[in-house]
Design a protein around this motif. Structure first.
Motif, PDB file in Angstrom:
ATOM      1  N   ASP A 150       0.845  -1.192   0.000  1.00 39.44           N
ATOM      2  CA  ASP A 150       0.000   0.000   0.000  1.00 39.44           C
ATOM      3  C   ASP A 150       0.884   1.246   0.000  1.00 39.44           C
ATOM      4  OD1 ASP A 150      -1.749   2.087   0.375  1.00 39.44           O
ATOM      5  OD2 ASP A 150      -2.935   1.093   1.921  1.00 39.44           O
ATOM      6  N   PRO A 151       1.218   1.760  -1.192  1.00 36.33           N
ATOM      7  CA  PRO A 151       2.117   2.910  -1.262  1.00 36.33           C
ATOM      8  C   PRO A 151       1.586   4.146  -0.547  1.00 36.33           C
ATOM      9  CG  PRO A 151       1.151   2.439  -3.420  1.00 36.33           C
ATOM     10  CD  PRO A 151       0.815   1.286  -2.528  1.00 36.33           C
ATOM     11  N   THR A 152       0.267   4.344  -0.551  1.00 30.13           N
ATOM     12  CA  THR A 152      -0.271   5.549   0.089  1.00 30.13           C
ATOM     13  C   THR A 152      -0.063   5.497   1.602  1.00 30.13           C
ATOM     14  OG1 THR A 152      -2.498   4.568   0.172  1.00 30.13           O
ATOM     15  CG2 THR A 152      -1.976   5.951  -1.717  1.00 30.13           C
ATOM     16  N   GLU A 153      -0.230   4.332   2.200  1.00 26.46           N
ATOM     17  CA  GLU A 153       0.007   4.210   3.645  1.00 26.46           C
ATOM     18  C   GLU A 153       1.495   4.374   3.961  1.00 26.46           C
ATOM     19  OE1 GLU A 153      -0.424   0.915   7.194  1.00 26.46           O
ATOM     20  OE2 GLU A 153      -2.040   1.057   5.716  1.00 26.46           O
ATOM     21  N   TYR A 154       2.346   3.834   3.085  1.00 32.60           N
ATOM     22  CA  TYR A 154       3.795   3.979   3.296  1.00 32.60           C
ATOM     23  C   TYR A 154       4.184   5.459   3.310  1.00 32.60           C
ATOM     24  CZ  TYR A 154       8.749   4.218   2.246  1.00 32.60           C
ATOM     25  OH  TYR A 154      10.087   4.546   2.280  1.00 32.60           O
ATOM     26  N   TYR A 155       3.710   6.219   2.329  1.00 27.90           N
ATOM     27  CA  TYR A 155       4.082   7.633   2.264  1.00 27.90           C
ATOM     28  C   TYR A 155       3.423   8.436   3.386  1.00 27.90           C
ATOM     29  CZ  TYR A 155       6.466   6.917  -2.146  1.00 27.90           C
ATOM     30  OH  TYR A 155       7.342   6.496  -3.104  1.00 27.90           O
ATOM     31  N   ALA A 156       2.241   8.023   3.829  1.00 22.96           N
ATOM     32  CA  ALA A 156       1.626   8.673   4.993  1.00 22.96           C
ATOM     33  C   ALA A 156       2.540   8.512   6.218  1.00 22.96           C
ATOM     34  CB  ALA A 156       0.246   8.072   5.269  1.00 22.96           C
ATOM     35  N   GLU A 157       3.124   7.331   6.375  1.00 23.34           N
ATOM     36  CA  GLU A 157       4.069   7.091   7.470  1.00 23.34           C
ATOM     37  C   GLU A 157       5.307   7.974   7.334  1.00 23.34           C
ATOM     38  OE1 GLU A 157       5.144   2.984   7.795  1.00 23.34           O
ATOM     39  OE2 GLU A 157       3.086   2.310   8.085  1.00 23.34           O
ATOM     40  N   CYS A 158       5.819   8.100   6.104  1.00 22.82           N
ATOM     41  CA  CYS A 158       7.008   8.930   5.863  1.00 22.82           C
ATOM     42  C   CYS A 158       6.745  10.383   6.250  1.00 22.82           C
ATOM     43  CB  CYS A 158       7.421   8.854   4.402  1.00 22.82           C
ATOM     44  SG  CYS A 158       8.051   7.251   3.879  1.00 22.82           S
TER      45      CYS A 158
END
Length: 321
Positions: A248-256
C-alpha cells in the motif's frame, strides 16, 4: 509500484492556464514594493509542473530574466526553497534530492530509501538520465561510493530498473519464492540476504503481493515481521520500504510524512520533498491514508507543524483542489 489509479492534490489549470498572465503576476509580485507572497503561492500551487515549466520559459521571454534567480533574490528560508523545488522539472527534482542525500559529510540513507525503493523501472531510468545530465556523474557510481555492504547491494539492484512488469501470475513461482524467502531467513541460522535482495528487487508488484500472502501461510507471521527479525539497520529499512510500497504505497508515504512532522523537530527538507514529489500524483490518496491512520487531516497536521508563507504553501499543496 502498485498498478492502481491514484489522485493528486494539485490539478492542471487547464483552460485557465495562461503563461503570459502568470508571468506578469509573478513579475509584479516580485518587483513591487515588498513581495506579494500570496500571488506567488497562488501561481505555483495553482499549476502542475508542466505548466510551471511553461511559465518559467514565458517569464524569461517577457522579461529577459530567470524566474528562479528573481525568486532567489527576493525570498529566503524554507519558503524560498519550496518555491524553487516546485519550479524544478519532476524527474530532475528526484535526481536533485538523491544528490543532496549523498553530498557533503554523511549520507542521508532514509532519503535514498524513500526514493529508490519506491520507483518504477521507467522512473528509475529517467532519474538516472537526469542525474547524469545535471551533475555530469553516474548515480550508480555515487550510490556505490556512499553506501556499503548489503544495503549497497539492494540499492544497486534497484538502480538497474529491471523489475519484472509481467502481470501474469505463476502460482508455482509464487510458492517457490515464498518458500525460498522462508528458507533463507526464519528457517535457518543466519540469513541469506541475497535471496531477499533478488526476489524483492526483481519480481513484479502483483507477483510480490501474492508471495507475501503465501509467506504468511508458510510462516504464520507476515513478511515485515520476518524482515525485522532477520535483518537490521538500513538494509532492514530498505526491504521494509519495498514491501510496504508494494502492499500500500499511500500508507507507506503517509508514514514517511508523519515521521517528518511528528518527531523531535520538523524534518522540513524531507517534508518539502515528499509533498512536492507527490502533489500531482497521489497526495490526495496519501492524505486519505493519513487521516485513516492518524485521525488527523494531512493539511491540518502540516499547518500545526509549520509557519509563515512556507507553511501556507505546503498546506495549499496538501489540500485537494
Amino acid at each position: 509500484m502498485a498498478l492502481v489509479y491514484h489522485e493528486g492534490t494539485v490539478k492542471p489549470a487547464g483552460g485557465n492556464h495562461d503563461p503570459e498572465q502568470a508571468s506578469n503576476r509573478l513579475h509584479k509580485a516580485i518587483r513591487g514594493l515588498g513581495t506579494d507572497e500570496k500571488v506567488i503561492i497562488d501561481v505555483l500551487a495553482g499549476h502542475i509542473n508542466y505548466e510551471r515549466q511553461e511559465i518559467k520559459k514565458m517569464y524569461k521571454t517577457m522579461f529577459g530574466k530567470d524566474l528562479v534567480e528573481d525568486l532567489k533574490g527576493d525570498l529566503s528560508g524554507h519558503f524560498e526553497k519550496l518555491c524553487l523545488y516546485l519550479l524544478m522539472p519532476s524527474r530532475m527534482f528526484d535526481a536533485w534530492c538523491l544528490y543532496q542525500a549523498m553530498e557533503g559529510l554523511g549520507t542521508d540513507e532514509e532519503r535514498l530509501i524513500e526514493i529508490l525503493c519506491t520507483k518504477t523501472n521507467s522512473e528509475i531510468q529517467d532519474i538516472k538520465e537526469e542525474y547524469q545530465t545535471f551533475f555530469k556523474r553516474s548515480l550508480q557510481d555515487d550510490v556505490r561510493k556512499d553506501t556499503s555492504g548489503n544495503f549497497q547491494h539492494i540499492l544497486i539492484s534497484l538502480l538497474q530498473g529491471n523489475r519484472s512488469e509481467d502481470q501474469e501470475m505463476d502460482d508455482k513461482k509464487v510458492q517457490k519464492d515464498a518458500r525460498d524467502l522462508f528458507e533463507a531467513g526464519e528457517n535457518r541460522v543466519g540469513t541469506h540476504t541475497s535471496v531477499f535482495n533478488s526476489i524483492l528487487a526483481s519480481r513484479s508488484p502483483p507477483h510480490l503481493q501474492a508471495v507475501f500472502e503465501q509467506y504468511r501461510r508458510i510462516s504464520q507471521q507476515d513478511i515485515e515481521g520476518a524482515i525485522r527479525s532477520e535483518t537490521s539497520g538500513n538494509l532492514c529499512k530498505a526491504f521494509l520500504a519495498i514491501v510496504k510500497c508494494i502492499k500500500d504505497p499511500t500508507e507507506y508515504y503517509a508514514e514517511c510524512i508523519h515521521k517528518c512532522i511528528k518527531g523531535l523537530g520538523t524534518n522540513d527538507e524531507r517534508l518539502m520533498e515528499l509533498i512536492v514529489s507527490h502533489s500531482e500524483i497521489d497526495l490526495k490518496d496519501i492524505g486519505d491514508a493519513y487521516l485513516k491512520k492518524y485521525g488527523e487531516s494531512l493539511p491540518l497536521a502540516i499547518k500545526g507543524d509549520t509557519s509563515g508563507d512556507y507553511g501556507k504553501l505546503l498546506v495549499r499543496l496538501a489540500t485537494p483542489q
